[in-house]
Motif scaffolding. Structure first.
Motif, PDB file in Angstrom:
ATOM      1  N   THR A  17       0.828  -1.200   0.000  1.00  0.00           N
ATOM      2  CA  THR A  17       0.000   0.000   0.000  1.00  0.00           C
ATOM      3  C   THR A  17       0.863   1.251   0.000  1.00  0.00           C
ATOM      4  OG1 THR A  17      -1.735  -1.164   1.210  1.00  0.00           O
ATOM      5  CG2 THR A  17      -1.818   1.225   1.264  1.00  0.00           C
ATOM      6  N   PHE A  18       1.865   1.283   0.851  1.00  0.00           N
ATOM      7  CA  PHE A  18       2.735   2.449   0.934  1.00  0.00           C
ATOM      8  C   PHE A  18       3.525   2.623  -0.360  1.00  0.00           C
ATOM      9  CE2 PHE A  18       6.423   4.888   2.607  1.00  0.00           C
ATOM     10  CZ  PHE A  18       5.708   6.003   3.024  1.00  0.00           C
ATOM     11  N   GLU A  20       2.620   1.699  -3.370  1.00  0.00           N
ATOM     12  CA  GLU A  20       1.682   2.193  -4.387  1.00  0.00           C
ATOM     13  C   GLU A  20       1.404   3.683  -4.178  1.00  0.00           C
ATOM     14  OE1 GLU A  20      -2.686   1.126  -6.266  1.00  0.00           O
ATOM     15  OE2 GLU A  20      -1.838  -0.162  -4.715  1.00  0.00           O
ATOM     16  N   PHE A  21       1.244   4.080  -2.922  1.00  0.00           N
ATOM     17  CA  PHE A  21       1.036   5.490  -2.592  1.00  0.00           C
ATOM     18  C   PHE A  21       2.231   6.329  -3.059  1.00  0.00           C
ATOM     19  CE2 PHE A  21       2.065   8.906   0.389  1.00  0.00           C
ATOM     20  CZ  PHE A  21       0.943   9.713   0.258  1.00  0.00           C
ATOM     21  N   PHE A  25       2.235   9.218  -5.863  1.00  0.00           N
ATOM     22  CA  PHE A  25       2.634  10.557  -5.446  1.00  0.00           C
ATOM     23  C   PHE A  25       3.770  11.072  -6.332  1.00  0.00           C
ATOM     24  CE2 PHE A  25       4.867  13.510  -2.482  1.00  0.00           C
ATOM     25  CZ  PHE A  25       3.824  14.405  -2.311  1.00  0.00           C
ATOM     26  N   PHE A  79      -4.862  11.406  -7.350  1.00  0.00           N
ATOM     27  CA  PHE A  79      -5.227  10.325  -6.435  1.00  0.00           C
ATOM     28  C   PHE A  79      -6.688   9.932  -6.619  1.00  0.00           C
ATOM     29  CE2 PHE A  79      -1.406  11.377  -3.878  1.00  0.00           C
ATOM     30  CZ  PHE A  79      -0.908  10.086  -3.750  1.00  0.00           C
ATOM     31  N   SER A  82      -7.131   7.907  -9.709  1.00  0.00           N
ATOM     32  CA  SER A  82      -6.467   6.606  -9.684  1.00  0.00           C
ATOM     33  C   SER A  82      -7.358   5.509  -9.115  1.00  0.00           C
ATOM     34  CB  SER A  82      -5.192   6.679  -8.846  1.00  0.00           C
ATOM     35  OG  SER A  82      -5.510   6.697  -7.458  1.00  0.00           O
ATOM     36  N   LEU A  84      -7.500   4.969  -6.067  1.00  0.00           N
ATOM     37  CA  LEU A  84      -6.854   4.621  -4.814  1.00  0.00           C
ATOM     38  C   LEU A  84      -7.550   5.369  -3.688  1.00  0.00           C
ATOM     39  CD1 LEU A  84      -4.409   2.833  -4.192  1.00  0.00           C
ATOM     40  CD2 LEU A  84      -3.005   4.855  -4.271  1.00  0.00           C
ATOM     41  N   ILE A  86      -7.449   7.105  -0.618  1.00  0.00           N
ATOM     42  CA  ILE A  86      -6.432   7.726   0.222  1.00  0.00           C
ATOM     43  C   ILE A  86      -6.744   7.575   1.700  1.00  0.00           C
ATOM     44  CG2 ILE A  86      -5.279   9.904   0.788  1.00  0.00           C
ATOM     45  CD1 ILE A  86      -4.563   8.581  -1.922  1.00  0.00           C
ATOM     46  N   ILE A  89      -5.593   4.293   2.754  1.00  0.00           N
ATOM     47  CA  ILE A  89      -4.136   4.222   2.786  1.00  0.00           C
ATOM     48  C   ILE A  89      -3.602   4.879   4.051  1.00  0.00           C
ATOM     49  CG2 ILE A  89      -2.023   5.074   1.689  1.00  0.00           C
ATOM     50  CD1 ILE A  89      -3.475   4.677  -0.984  1.00  0.00           C
ATOM     51  N   VAL A  90      -4.089   6.067   4.340  1.00  0.00           N
ATOM     52  CA  VAL A  90      -3.639   6.774   5.541  1.00  0.00           C
ATOM     53  C   VAL A  90      -3.986   5.964   6.789  1.00  0.00           C
ATOM     54  CG1 VAL A  90      -3.944   8.848   6.943  1.00  0.00           C
ATOM     55  CG2 VAL A  90      -3.680   9.045   4.469  1.00  0.00           C
TER      56      VAL A  90
END
Length: 102
Positions: A17-18, A20-21, A25, A79, A82, A84, A86, A89-90
């Motif tokens: 996950t990180f 991909e983030f 970014f 983002f 995408s 994704l 967020i 993720i956070v």
């Protein structure tokens, strides 16, 4: 789910996950117009003040402010586009940090 009960699986999910983030970014920063990117990086990576950046690029401080807002909006849009999530993720990153510390 991004979080499983097994710490080993949590670690793998966190890293994926990180990663991909970070990739997304980085891609969004690379898509910024050249001056916007330079201003954004000077502000958030180098920690320069608005007046320092304005002086460096011979622009007014309001332009620095506007270009940083432009960059943040473009990154947010990237983002969003995408797919994704967020917030997930956070939450995953924060939970994983807390989970591995205790």
């Amino acid at each position: 789910a991004l979080i499983d009960s097994d710490k080993g699986t949590d670690h793998v999910n966190f890293e994926r996950t990180f990663s991909e983030f970070l990739r997304l970014f980085h891609d969004e920063i690379e898509r910024l117009p050249n001056l916007t990117k330079k201003i954004f990086l000077a502000t958030f990576l180098e920690g320069k003040k608005k007046w320092e950046i304005a002086e460096l690029f011979q622009i007014c401080q309001k332009t620095v402010y506007n270009e940083n807002n432009r960059a943040l909006q473009q990154i947010r849009n990237g983002f969003s586009n995408s797919g994704l999530d967020i917030s997930s993720i956070v939450a995953t990153i924060l939970f994983s940090i807390f989970y591995f510390l205790v």
